[in-house]
Design an enzyme around this catalytic site. Structure first.
Site, PDB file in Angstrom:
ATOM      1  CB  SER A   1      -0.944  -0.006   1.202  1.00 30.03           C
ATOM      2  OG  SER A   1      -0.242  -0.302   2.389  1.00 30.03           O
TER       3      SER A   1
ATOM      4  CE  LYS B   1      -7.122   0.566   1.591  1.00 28.80           C
ATOM      5  NZ  LYS B   1      -6.488  -0.469   2.382  1.00 28.80           N
TER       6      LYS B   1
ATOM      7  CG  HIS C   1      -3.969  -0.747  -1.698  1.00 31.81           C
ATOM      8  ND1 HIS C   1      -4.445   0.515  -1.978  1.00 31.81           N
ATOM      9  CD2 HIS C   1      -3.652  -0.733  -0.384  1.00 31.81           C
ATOM     10  CE1 HIS C   1      -4.396   1.261  -0.884  1.00 31.81           C
ATOM     11  NE2 HIS C   1      -3.918   0.523   0.094  1.00 31.81           N
TER      12      HIS C   1
HETATM   13  C1  LIG Z   1      -6.413  -0.659   3.805  1.00 27.74           C
HETATM   14  C2  LIG Z   1      -5.886  -1.991   4.060  1.00 27.74           C
HETATM   15  C3  LIG Z   1      -6.499  -2.832   4.988  1.00 27.74           C
HETATM   16  C4  LIG Z   1      -7.636  -2.367   5.852  1.00 27.74           C
HETATM   17  O1  LIG Z   1      -8.833  -2.322   5.160  1.00 27.74           O
HETATM   18  P1  LIG Z   1     -10.067  -1.527   5.811  1.00 27.74           P
HETATM   19  O2  LIG Z   1     -11.248  -2.134   5.141  1.00 27.74           O
HETATM   20  O3  LIG Z   1      -9.873  -0.081   5.533  1.00 27.74           O
HETATM   21  O4  LIG Z   1     -10.040  -1.832   7.279  1.00 27.74           O
HETATM   22  C5  LIG Z   1      -6.001  -4.112   5.136  1.00 27.74           C
HETATM   23  N1  LIG Z   1      -4.944  -4.545   4.414  1.00 27.74           N
HETATM   24  C6  LIG Z   1      -4.324  -3.757   3.516  1.00 27.74           C
HETATM   25  C7  LIG Z   1      -3.173  -4.302   2.732  1.00 27.74           C
HETATM   26  C8  LIG Z   1      -4.768  -2.458   3.311  1.00 27.74           C
HETATM   27  O5  LIG Z   1      -4.146  -1.671   2.430  1.00 27.74           O
END
Ligand SMILES: *Cc1c(COP(=O)(O)O)cnc(C)c1O
Length: 391
Positions: free
Chosen positions: A180, A239, A208
């Site tokens: 990320s 996301k 992502h």
């Molecule tokens: C953003 C992210 C999460 C968390 O996801 P949310 O639904 O916002 O809690 C978990 N793992 C990775 C790799 C992320 O980038």
């Protein structure tokens, strides 16, 4: 009230070092442009890859579900909080990911915590990439399993860790699909090969990558043609999907086990109707509007090449996540502040989210951005960077 002087000292230090950050409230809906401090600026900091947060179909699904089923569910999933719409979403996610079953959690964060904390015991070992997301690290902290960390995407080091862990009941390799903070893709084909050679399980967190890579945004597993060879796929609904939540897609066995043992699933209330219905609609949008993903990638290529032509260091990015690496923490935040002043919202990200001395302004373009907006953003990056001697 007295009692928190020990915390205030630390905050004051951060202020001296220029690393204390205020939250930045948006005064508009999420989009390619947003309103901050009463001013419209180009948004390059969201994870709203496809613009689904405000997609008309998701809005409509959310409103209709709220009107028909109310604002909340009133219970955890395992007692009285499973509605048929929750199961419909899970069936859709499993089909989408080409797995037997799927289970939705409150967030991607709690999905990783729930999966890792529940399936491993002291007889097992978890082998984790050094740059995995905080929610994976915290999930690992909650298990009694032995831990091994391999150097970031270093397959020789992963093999070393596998060789060193022959005596365990289960060996679980866990990796982000797309990292990320750097935007590089995990070498999943090599990871799967090593896992098969050493009889290990593989878990990939595609937060992502879902909605970004693979056919219709199915993620890294599908992108690399590895359907059926990765044991656990975690994804987020927060996301590219544009709403809120996390899920795990896997076998019926793992899902049934998590329904009984996944603590965030067992002890935290289920998603409200508006959220659930919007997530289901989002999967249909991915299936029916693949041109959104094409536009996302065209925009990402244009913007990344533009930054590189200007001479910025974009690291090892190969996805729409493009860091502009500055290095120094305080300078990075100054850069981000100046960009905002000029009309671009691109957050500075520093330690502890990334390593010390690796501070960066992280950008994510979306399918919603127009070429004009992206060109304007590039011009403003150049202007702000020249003023701060970054270029
Ligand atoms: C953003 C992210 C999460 C968390 O996801 P949310 O639904 O916002 O809690 C978990 N793992 C990775 C790799 C992320 O980038």
């Amino acid at each position: 009230m007295k009692g928190f002087e020990f915390l205030q000292t630390e905050l004051d230090e951060m202020k001296t070092q220029g690393t204390f950050r205020k939250l930045v409230p948006l005064q508009s809906e999420q989009g390619s442009k947003v309103t901050i401090n009463g001013k419209e600026v180009i948004q390059l900091s969201s994870n709203n890859y496809l613009g689904l947060t405000s997609h008309p179909r998701l809005r409509k699904a959310a409103v209709e579900a709220a009107e028909r089923y109310g604002a909340g569910t009133g219970s955890v999933r395992t007692i009285a909080g499973t509605f048929s719409m929750h199961e419909e979403l899970e069936i859709k996610l499993a089909e989408f990911k080409h797995t037997e079953a799927a289970l939705v959690f409150q967030s991607g964060f709690t999905t990783n915590q729930g999966v890792l904390s529940s399936i491993l015991t002291g007889e097992d070992v978890v082998i984790s990439d050094a740059l995995n997301h905080a929610s994976i690290i915290d999930g690992i902290r909650l298990t009694k399993a032995a831990r091994k960390v391999y150097k970031h995407v270093d397959m020789e080091d992963l093999e070393r860790a596998l060789k060193e862990s022959a005596g365990y009941r289960v060996r679980l390799i866990v990796t982000d699909g797309v990292f990320s903070m750097d935007g590089n893709i995990a070498p999943l084909p090599e990871i799967v090969e090593l896992a098969e050679k050493y009889d290990a399980l593989v878990m990939v967190d595609d937060a992502h990558a879902s909605g970004v890579l693979g056919k219709n945004g199915r993620g890294t597993v599908n992108h690399f043609g590895l359907d059926g060879r990765v044991h656990i796929q975690v994804g987020t609904l927060s996301k590219a999907i544009g709403v809120l939540g996390g899920y795990v897609a896997s076998t019926r066995t793992l899902i049934d086990y998590l329904i009984h043992k996944g603590r965030p699933f067992l002890f935290s209330t289920s998603h409200p109707p508006a959220v659930t219905a919007a997530c289901t609609e989002a999967i249909d949008v991915l299936l029916e509007e693949p041109e959104l993903i094409e536009t996302l990638w065209e925009n990402a290529r244009f913007f990344k090449e533009g930054l590189q032509k200007l001479g910025f260091d974009t690291g090892v990015s190969e996805t729409p996540v493009t860091p502009v690496i500055v290095g120094d923490e305080a300078k990075c935040h100054q850069f981000s502040d100046k960009l905002l002043e000029y009309g671009v919202f691109a957050q500075g990200i520093a330690f502890p989210t990334v390593a010390k001395g690796q501070a960066r302004v992280r950008t994510i373009v979306t399918a919603q951005h127009s070429r004009e907006e992206l060109q304007e953003a590039l011009d403003l990056f150049e202007k702000a960077a020249k003023e701060l001697d970054i270029l």
